[in-house]
Design a protein around this motif. Structure first.
Motif, mmCIF file in Angstrom:
data_model
loop_
_atom_site.group_PDB
_atom_site.id
_atom_site.type_symbol
_atom_site.label_atom_id
_atom_site.label_comp_id
_atom_site.label_asym_id
_atom_site.label_seq_id
_atom_site.Cartn_x
_atom_site.Cartn_y
_atom_site.Cartn_z
ATOM 1 N N ALA A 79 33.201 129.596 35.499
ATOM 2 C CA ALA A 79 34.555 129.887 35.044
ATOM 3 C C ALA A 79 35.160 128.672 34.364
ATOM 4 N N HIS A 104 32.242 135.747 47.674
ATOM 5 C CA HIS A 104 32.833 135.542 46.348
ATOM 6 C C HIS A 104 34.346 135.550 46.520
ATOM 7 N N GLU A 149 38.068 134.906 44.242
ATOM 8 C CA GLU A 149 38.844 134.602 43.038
ATOM 9 C C GLU A 149 40.315 134.593 43.417
ATOM 10 N N GLU A 155 44.453 133.533 41.846
ATOM 11 C CA GLU A 155 45.289 133.173 40.706
ATOM 12 C C GLU A 155 46.751 133.285 41.098
#
Length: 172
Positions: A38, A120, A122, A124
Motif C-alpha cells: 500500500a 488482515h 485496514e 482509515e
C-alpha cells in the motif's frame, strides 16, 4: 529444495518499485506467492512471500538488499519452509467510530485476550457525513482459536464498542 522467504519493503512511492522487485525475483528463479502492499503518506510499504530453490536464495537476498542503494529498503523477516495451515474459524470485523485516540488499542486488546489472530487489517480516518467530524474505520479478517464461539467474541467486542460509542459488526 524449495525455500519460502518473507520480506518487507519500504520506499518513497514512485513508479516501478514492484517491477524492480518482481524482476529480481523472477530473474533468480523465484516465484512471487503472495503480498500485501500500500501507499501510505507518500511511502510505499509491503510484505511479500516468495518460494525459491534453496540454491538460489542467497543470490536473491543479496540482489534484493542491493536495492537499498536506490532507497528501497528490504528487510528479511523469515526463511521458513512452507506455511502452517491456519486453525480455527475465520471471521470478519467492521468497526466505525467517531475518531479518538485508543480505538484500535481497545479493540485489539479484546482480540488478544480471546486469542484471536488478525490476518488482515485496514484502517482509515475519513470525514463524517453532514457534520464533517472525523470517523475511524477498521476492517479486519480474523482467525479465531479453536474452541472460541464467535458469539462470545461478538459479545466482548460489543461491550467494548459500547464503552467507546462505536459500531462493531462481526461476521463469522
Amino acid at each position: 529444495m524449495q525455500t519460502h522467504l518473507v520480506f518487507t519493503v519500504i520506499a518513497k512511492d514512485r513508479p516501478g518499485l514492484v517491477e524492480r522487485m518482481a524482476d529480481i525475483i523472477a530473474g533468480t528463479g523465484g516465484n512471487w506467492i503472495e503480498s500485501s502492499m500500500a501507499r501510505l503518506g507518500g511511502e510505499f510499504a509491503g510484505i511479500v512471500r516468495i518460494a525459491i530453490d534453496g540454491m538460489h536464495s542467497d543470490d536473491l537476498v543479496a540482489q534484493l538488499r542491493s536495492l537499498s542503494a536506490d532507497g528501497i529498503d528490504i528487510t528479511l523477516r523469515s526463511d521458513q519452509e512452507g506455511t502452517d495451515m491456519p486453525q480455527g474459524a475465520s471471521a470478519h470485523l467492521d468497526l466505525v467510530s467517531q475518531d479518538h485516540p485508543g480505538i484500535l488499542r481497545d479493540i485489539t486488546h479484546v482480540l488478544s485476550q480471546k486469542g484471536v489472530s488478525i490476518e488482515h487489517l485496514e484502517t482509515e480516518v475519513t470525514s463524517g457525513s453532514m457534520q464533517g467530524e472525523a470517523l475511524f474505520k477498521a476492517s479486519a479478517d480474523l482467525r479465531l482459536p479453536v474452541g472460541l464461539d464467535p458469539a462470545d467474541l461478538s459479545e466482548a467486542l460489543q461491550e467494548t464498542a459500547g464503552d467507546m460509542m462505536a459500531d462493531v459488526n462481526l461476521i463469522d
